[in-house]
Design a protein around this motif. Structure first.
Motif, PDB file in Angstrom:
ATOM      1  N   ARG A   1       0.838  -1.201   0.000  1.00 53.72           N
ATOM      2  CA  ARG A   1       0.000   0.000   0.000  1.00 53.72           C
ATOM      3  C   ARG A   1       0.873   1.251   0.000  1.00 53.72           C
ATOM      4  NH1 ARG A   1      -3.369  -0.654   4.664  1.00 53.72           N
ATOM      5  NH2 ARG A   1      -4.836  -1.789   3.324  1.00 53.72           N
TER       6      ARG A   1
ATOM      7  N   GLU B   1      -6.509   0.316  -4.810  1.00 52.22           N
ATOM      8  CA  GLU B   1      -6.482  -0.894  -3.991  1.00 52.22           C
ATOM      9  C   GLU B   1      -7.806  -1.638  -4.113  1.00 52.22           C
ATOM     10  OE1 GLU B   1      -6.410  -1.936   0.779  1.00 52.22           O
ATOM     11  OE2 GLU B   1      -5.196  -0.251   0.049  1.00 52.22           O
TER      12      GLU B   1
ATOM     13  N   SER C   1      -6.966  -5.954   0.722  1.00 48.39           N
ATOM     14  CA  SER C   1      -5.749  -6.207   1.496  1.00 48.39           C
ATOM     15  C   SER C   1      -5.451  -7.695   1.482  1.00 48.39           C
ATOM     16  CB  SER C   1      -5.938  -5.720   2.937  1.00 48.39           C
ATOM     17  OG  SER C   1      -4.894  -6.195   3.761  1.00 48.39           O
TER      18      SER C   1
ATOM     19  N   THR D   1       0.306  -2.583   4.174  1.00 48.62           N
ATOM     20  CA  THR D   1       0.271  -4.031   4.024  1.00 48.62           C
ATOM     21  C   THR D   1       0.286  -4.344   2.538  1.00 48.62           C
ATOM     22  OG1 THR D   1      -0.914  -6.048   4.678  1.00 48.62           O
ATOM     23  CG2 THR D   1      -2.253  -4.198   3.949  1.00 48.62           C
TER      24      THR D   1
ATOM     25  N   VAL E   1      -1.234  -5.395  -0.919  1.00 48.36           N
ATOM     26  CA  VAL E   1      -2.580  -5.204  -1.454  1.00 48.36           C
ATOM     27  C   VAL E   1      -2.630  -5.668  -2.905  1.00 48.36           C
ATOM     28  CG1 VAL E   1      -3.190  -3.296   0.079  1.00 48.36           C
ATOM     29  CG2 VAL E   1      -2.033  -2.814  -2.088  1.00 48.36           C
TER      30      VAL E   1
END
Length: 279
Positions: free
Chosen positions: A69, A81, A84, A178, A180
């Motif tokens: 991200r 995005e 996740s 995190t 993505v």
């Protein structure tokens, strides 16, 4: 075929490859390979530097990609995005010498060293702070000691690396990052299937199947312990006073749930891994 960008190295590469393999895709066997076709699944993988993936996907050259991200936002790419993937976690913070900065407003007019100038500049602009950004590709923590910057903005885990350079964490969290899944065309055919498969891998990693036998009169209490996703599966046994129950249970809670069920009166409590899932 769906063109998928995958990290070729770094902290994201190994886990991304493992997830795709668990999702049923054929990845590369030769670590030097730049592309791998998987005609059975209608996809082709392109192995790229994680920092470049958002640019390729945002331009439309590739359909979808896996990246951080932080890298997506720093690139200011047209990609967005999708979901996740729950790995590659990192936290971005500001740091400076003790006593120099007490809050975000104190960064006004300061020199800030970072490897993520786009990400940091956008954050500062949202908070009305103007600063001079010094872009570095690595060793950001040394910038203050070497006189290149007054503060730094970088990934922080324990903060020990910053403290070793005489710095302390200041101000708010810039970003919780995190890995993505990203795309500039999220409705493109094939992306929904990829997303479901990857989410199935996440479910399989986060849950286990728990089976146990239980006196029928205790079923309502047991359902409170193992509610499952919608509800547990309950089957009759040869003994009409007993039932067999199956439910998905969070992997991290496995032993606590088994203890609670045993104390309740359940027996033959068994746990099985989930290899794949569609929820």
């Amino acid at each position: 075929m769906l063109k998928i960008a995958v990290p070729n190295k770094g902290s994201l590469a190994e886990t991304a490859g493992e997830m795709l393999h668990e999702a049923g895709y054929t990845g590369r066997r030769d670590p030097r390979a730049l592309t791998v076709a998987d005609p059975r699944n209608g996809v082709e993988f392109f192995y790229l530097r994680p920092r470049d993936i958002a640019t390729y996907v945002g331009s439309g050259a590739l359909d979808v990609g896996i990246t951080g991200r932080d890298l997506l936002l720093d690139s200011r790419s047209a990609a967005t995005e999708i979901t996740s993937l729950d790995f590659g976690h990192s936290t971005f913070r500001f740091a400076a010498e003790p006593g120099l900065v007490s809050g975000l407003a104190d960064l006004q007019g300061r020199r800030i060293a970072t490897s993520y100038p786009g990400l940091v500049e956008d954050f500062l602009q949202r908070h009305g702070v103007e600063a001079q950004l010094v872009r570095l590709d690595g060793a950001v923590e040394s910038a203050v000691r070497l006189g290149v910057a007054d503060a730094v903005a970088d990934v922080v885990s324990t903060g020990s690396t910053l403290r070793a350079q005489g710095l302390e964490i200041v101000g708010p969290v810039i970003l919780e990052s995190t890995a993505v899944l990203i795309s500039a065309q999220p409705d493109r055919p094939g992306i929904a299937t990829l997303q479901r498969r990857l989410q199935g891998v996440l479910v399989a990693r986060q849950y286990v199947l728990m089976d146990y036998d239980l006196p029928r009169v205790l079923l309502e209490q047991a359902q409170a312990v193992t509610p499952g996703l919608e509800s547990p599966t309950v089957s009759a046994l040869a003994d009409p006073d007993w039932v067999a129950v199956r439910a998905m249970v969070p992997r991290n809670d496995t032993n606590h749930v088994m203890d609670e069920l045993y104390e309740l009166g359940a027996r033959a409590i068994l746990v099985s891994p989930i290899h794949a899932a569609r929820i």
